[in-house]
Design an enzyme around this catalytic site. Sequence first.
Site, short mmCIF file in Angstrom:
data_model
loop_
_atom_site.label_atom_id
_atom_site.label_comp_id
_atom_site.label_asym_id
_atom_site.label_seq_id
_atom_site.Cartn_x
_atom_site.Cartn_y
_atom_site.Cartn_z
N PRO A 121 -60.53 6.29 -38.86
CA PRO A 121 -60.26 7.62 -39.42
C PRO A 121 -58.98 8.21 -38.81
O PRO A 121 -58.75 8.08 -37.60
CB PRO A 121 -61.48 8.45 -39.02
CG PRO A 121 -62.51 7.47 -38.57
CD PRO A 121 -61.82 6.20 -38.19
N GLY A 125 -58.80 11.11 -32.95
CA GLY A 125 -58.85 10.76 -31.53
C GLY A 125 -59.21 9.30 -31.30
O GLY A 125 -59.52 8.89 -30.18
N LEU A 126 -59.15 8.49 -32.37
CA LEU A 126 -59.57 7.09 -32.24
C LEU A 126 -58.39 6.12 -32.28
O LEU A 126 -58.57 4.91 -32.48
CB LEU A 126 -60.58 6.75 -33.34
CG LEU A 126 -61.88 7.56 -33.29
CD1 LEU A 126 -62.78 7.23 -34.47
CD2 LEU A 126 -62.63 7.31 -31.99
N GLY A 127 -57.20 6.64 -32.11
CA GLY A 127 -56.03 5.76 -31.96
C GLY A 127 -55.50 5.17 -33.25
O GLY A 127 -54.85 4.11 -33.23
N SER A 128 -55.73 5.84 -34.38
CA SER A 128 -55.30 5.24 -35.65
C SER A 128 -53.77 5.04 -35.69
O SER A 128 -53.31 3.98 -36.13
CB SER A 128 -55.82 6.07 -36.82
OG SER A 128 -54.82 6.78 -37.44
N ALA A 130 -51.63 4.60 -33.20
CA ALA A 130 -51.22 3.51 -32.31
C ALA A 130 -51.61 2.16 -32.91
O ALA A 130 -50.84 1.19 -32.85
CB ALA A 130 -51.87 3.69 -30.94
N ALA A 131 -52.79 2.09 -33.53
CA ALA A 131 -53.25 0.81 -34.09
C ALA A 131 -52.37 0.39 -35.27
O ALA A 131 -52.02 -0.80 -35.40
CB ALA A 131 -54.71 0.92 -34.51
N ASP A 172 -52.85 5.54 -25.32
CA ASP A 172 -53.36 5.06 -26.61
C ASP A 172 -52.71 3.73 -27.00
O ASP A 172 -53.40 2.75 -27.31
CB ASP A 172 -53.10 6.09 -27.72
CG ASP A 172 -53.96 7.32 -27.58
OD1 ASP A 172 -54.59 7.49 -26.53
OD2 ASP A 172 -54.01 8.12 -28.54
C1 MEV Z 1 -54.95 11.32 -26.76
O1 MEV Z 1 -55.69 10.21 -27.21
C2 MEV Z 1 -55.04 11.42 -25.27
C3 MEV Z 1 -54.30 12.59 -24.64
O2 MEV Z 1 -54.53 12.52 -23.23
C4 MEV Z 1 -52.83 12.55 -24.91
C5 MEV Z 1 -52.13 11.40 -24.20
O3 MEV Z 1 -52.61 10.89 -23.22
O4 MEV Z 1 -51.04 11.06 -24.67
C6 MEV Z 1 -54.86 13.94 -25.12
#
Ligand code: MEV
Length: 333
Positions: A121, A125-128, A130-131, A172
């Site tokens: 998704p 916050g699940l790294g989409s 970066a992936a 990430d």
């Molecule tokens: C985001 O997945 C994690 C944060 O700590 C930002 C980062 O580390 O770049 C909020």
Amino acid sequence: MTHAKAPGKIILFGEHAVVYGQPALAVPVKDFFAEAEVLDINRAGIWISAPDIGLHEELSRLASENPLATLVEAVFSTLGINSPPSGGCEAVSSPDTRRTEWGRKLDAKNGIEIKITSTIPIASGLGSGAAVSVAIIRALSAYLSSPLDDEKVNEIAYKVEKIHHGTPSGIDNTVVTYGKPIFFIKDNPIELLEVATPFTLLIADTGIPAPTKKSVADVLKLWEQNPKKMNALFAAAGSIAKTARQAIEGGHPERLGALMNENHRILQELDVSCQALDYLTEASLNAGALGAKLSGGGRGGNMIALSTKENAPAIAEALYIAGAKKVILTEVR
Ligand code: MEV
């Protein structure tokens, strides 16, 4: 055709504090992933298509600050191809073999399509982001007969993360590139985390997009207003991450529960939680979770709950009842 996959990720401990030099722990989540394919096509130019977000565009028509354009251009420049052929498709003439081969592949009738799909998704916050980056870098560099090593892949992915998140720590892209649990300190060499005893986590989605760039910027504003207080909170999160590493490597994952609750309280103080995240966290604890916290940038996105295998279905049900849009059960190993 060449093709590559990259997993999603969750941050177990230390998000936000990691931006300020504190350690954090993150693990890949292979239950969902991004995939990139590079295909030869009978059409000029380098086409980027991402059906999930309705994108189908020629590279030269994407704005230069577009993350995908930055990414593709970074792969070319890393491989010593200074100007990727555009829709006009002048052949690249260079004594360098790779460039010559590349030039031969593209002419007015032949181009490539980089096709991206993802089950991760977006903005959760699940790294989409970066992936997607890691999958494209691997597929494209392999297509160009010069597969890049993890270090280079990570370096390029980090460059693109800066467009997505402003001032990211790099956690990430690092966990997604290496695909293994990591103990991460910004600007330090990567340390792999040995998971002595596997443990079960539930990942629950609030359904609210996580505005990571904004929450990272807001934490910075708070830090500017009160550096002493914020540094103490970051240090507390860092020391939780260190203790959590000992628990994971020492085979005591049950000890992570209390640490997760403590880390969540710190994140609330950093003002990156929200009602939905707090509500899901409470619901999971009431249903028997050993600990719970938000994961990633916060203000939406996902939370995680630690569970025994036996209790996981009941906690998942409680999370759905509390409004989670999706709950995934994953084993960290
Ligand atoms: C985001 O997945 C994690 C944060 O700590 C930002 C980062 O580390 O770049 C909020």
